[in-house]
Design a protein around this motif. Structure first.
Motif, PDB file in Angstrom:
ATOM      1  N   ASP A 198      12.248 -17.181 -13.938  1.00  0.00           N
ATOM      2  CA  ASP A 198      12.470 -18.231 -13.024  1.00  0.00           C
ATOM      3  C   ASP A 198      12.253 -17.416 -11.642  1.00  0.00           C
ATOM      4  O   ASP A 198      12.953 -16.362 -11.180  1.00  0.00           O
ATOM      5  CB  ASP A 198      14.180 -18.596 -12.934  1.00  0.00           C
ATOM      6  CG  ASP A 198      14.545 -19.518 -11.801  1.00  0.00           C
ATOM      7  OD1 ASP A 198      13.423 -19.719 -10.975  1.00  0.00           O
ATOM      8  OD2 ASP A 198      15.616 -19.956 -11.742  1.00  0.00           O
ATOM      9  N   ALA A 230      13.098 -18.136  -8.756  1.00  0.00           N
ATOM     10  CA  ALA A 230      14.153 -18.193  -7.735  1.00  0.00           C
ATOM     11  C   ALA A 230      15.123 -16.930  -8.000  1.00  0.00           C
ATOM     12  O   ALA A 230      15.826 -16.622  -7.263  1.00  0.00           O
ATOM     13  CB  ALA A 230      15.012 -19.567  -8.011  1.00  0.00           C
ATOM     14  N   THR A 231      15.111 -16.309  -9.338  1.00  0.00           N
ATOM     15  CA  THR A 231      16.216 -15.266  -9.694  1.00  0.00           C
ATOM     16  C   THR A 231      15.638 -13.909 -10.186  1.00  0.00           C
ATOM     17  O   THR A 231      16.187 -13.049 -10.230  1.00  0.00           O
ATOM     18  CB  THR A 231      17.015 -15.796 -10.742  1.00  0.00           C
ATOM     19  OG1 THR A 231      16.325 -16.071 -11.983  1.00  0.00           O
ATOM     20  CG2 THR A 231      17.943 -17.072 -10.100  1.00  0.00           C
ATOM     21  N   THR A 232      14.171 -13.798 -10.007  1.00  0.00           N
ATOM     22  CA  THR A 232      13.487 -12.720 -10.659  1.00  0.00           C
ATOM     23  C   THR A 232      12.898 -11.987  -9.153  1.00  0.00           C
ATOM     24  O   THR A 232      12.280 -12.567  -8.275  1.00  0.00           O
ATOM     25  CB  THR A 232      12.175 -12.997 -11.359  1.00  0.00           C
ATOM     26  OG1 THR A 232      12.777 -13.946 -12.568  1.00  0.00           O
ATOM     27  CG2 THR A 232      11.642 -12.061 -12.058  1.00  0.00           C
ATOM     28  N   GLU A 233      13.209 -10.679  -9.321  1.00  0.00           N
ATOM     29  CA  GLU A 233      12.595  -9.871  -8.261  1.00  0.00           C
ATOM     30  C   GLU A 233      11.008  -9.722  -8.231  1.00  0.00           C
ATOM     31  O   GLU A 233      10.349  -9.936  -9.055  1.00  0.00           O
ATOM     32  CB  GLU A 233      13.023  -8.488  -8.513  1.00  0.00           C
ATOM     33  CG  GLU A 233      12.821  -7.424  -7.392  1.00  0.00           C
ATOM     34  CD  GLU A 233      13.115  -6.031  -7.720  1.00  0.00           C
ATOM     35  OE1 GLU A 233      12.910  -5.040  -6.921  1.00  0.00           O
ATOM     36  OE2 GLU A 233      13.716  -5.683  -8.796  1.00  0.00           O
TER      37      GLU A 233
END
Length: 254
Positions: free
Chosen positions: A102, A104-107
Motif C-alpha cells: 500500500d 499510503a503506508t509503505t516507506e
C-alpha cells in the motif's frame, strides 16, 4: 502480448510459492556479475539509498547492492529462493507480492528493481503503477524483461525462448516505454542486457534462444562439460543477444 497459460490470482501466487530451481546457484558467480552491472547502470541515475527488489529470488542482486551501500528489502514468493536470501544471506526478504504493498503506508524507495518479473505477473500494468507510487522524488525504477520485438526474437519466431508457458505477458520495448510514461515515469536509460554465465551454460542455452529444439534440455544436460571439456565449460562468458531490455525510468519532471 498475453499468453493465458497459467492460473490466475491466488492460484498463480501459490504456484510461485512452490517453485524451486535447484541448479540456480550453480551460476552464482555469473549472476552476481550481471547484478553488479545492473546496479552500476542504476547508480548512473540515483545514489545508493533505500532499494526494493520485487521478485528478488535468492537475493544475489540485493546482496551485491548491500555491499555497495544500499539499504535493501526484497519481495519473493518462492519459499525456497526467499529462504536462501533470508537464512543464508541474512537479507530482509518478505513473501508478499509487490501488488499487495500500500503506497499510503509503505516507506518510499530511492530505487525499485524488477529483473525478470513483469513477464510473470498477472497484471504488469498494476505493478508499474505501484512502483511509480512507491518511488521517492528523484528515485529510479530499473526493469529487465524479454523484448518480443527484438530481431533475435522475430528471427526465432514461435520457437523463441521468451514464449515460455511461465511468461504471462511479453511487452515490446516501445510499448513498455509508453506504459512507463503513462504512469509518470520517464525512461532515461534503455539498453540491451548483458548476462554472464559459464560457457557450458551458454552452449546449451543458445540453442534454446535460437529456436532449435532441445535447447533447454541440452542446457541441463550434464554431458555438456564432456563435449566442451570440464575446464572450458566453467569459463565465464558475457553476452547480449539484444532480446532482453534494461530500462531505467525516473519520475517525470513537473
Amino acid at each position: 502480448m498475453h499468453q493465458p497459460a497459467l492460473p490466475r490470482g491466488d492460484a498463480l501466487l501459490g504456484l510461485y510459492r512452490d517453485m524451486a530451481d535447484p541448479g540456480y546457484l550453480d551460476e552464482e558467480a555469473g549472476r552476481r556479475g550481471t547484478a553488479r552491472r545492473l546496479l552500476a547502470r542504476l547508480e548512473r541515475h540515483v545514489a545508493p539509498g533505500r532499494l526494493l527488489e520485487a521478485g528478488c529470488g535468492h537475493g544475489l542482486l540485493l546482496d551485491e547492492a548491500r555491499r555497495r551501500g544500499w539499504a535493501v528489502t526484497g519481495l519473493e514468493p518462492s519459499a525456497a529462493a526467499g529462504g536462501h536470501a533470508r537464512d543464508v544471506l541474512g537479507l530482509d526478504v518478505r513473501p508478499e507480492p509487490l501488488e499487495a504493498l500500500d503506497p499510503a503506508t509503505t516507506e518510499r524507495c530511492d530505487a525499485i528493481v524488477l529483473v525478470d518479473v513483469l513477464e510473470h505477473l498477472e497484471d504488469p500494468l498494476r505493478a508499474l503503477r505501484v512502483c511509480a507510487a512507491l518511488l521517492a522524488p528523484g528515485g529510479a525504477l530499473l526493469v529487465v524483461t524479454p523484448d518480443p520485438s527484438a530481431p533475435v526474437a522475430r528471427l526465432a519466431g514461435p520457437r523463441w525462448w521468451g514464449f515460455l508457458p511461465a511468461h504471462t505477458h511479453l511487452i515490446p520495448r516501445r510499448t513498455l516505454r509508453t506504459l512507463l510514461a503513462r504512469e509518470g515515469l520517464e525512461p532515461v536509460d534503455d539498453t540491451g542486457l548483458w548476462r554472464t554465465f559459464s560457457l557450458g551454460y551458454w552452449a546449451g542455452g543458445l540453442g534454446e534462444r535460437a529456436g532449435r529444439p532441445g535447447g533447454a534440455a541440452a542446457r541441463a544436460d550434464g554431458g555438456r562439460a564432456g563435449r566442451l571439456g570440464a575446464a572450458a565449460a566453467r569459463i565465464p562468458v558475457t553476452l547480449s543477444l539484444g532480446d532482453e531490455r534494461v530500462i531505467v525510468a525516473r519520475p517525470a519532471a513537473g
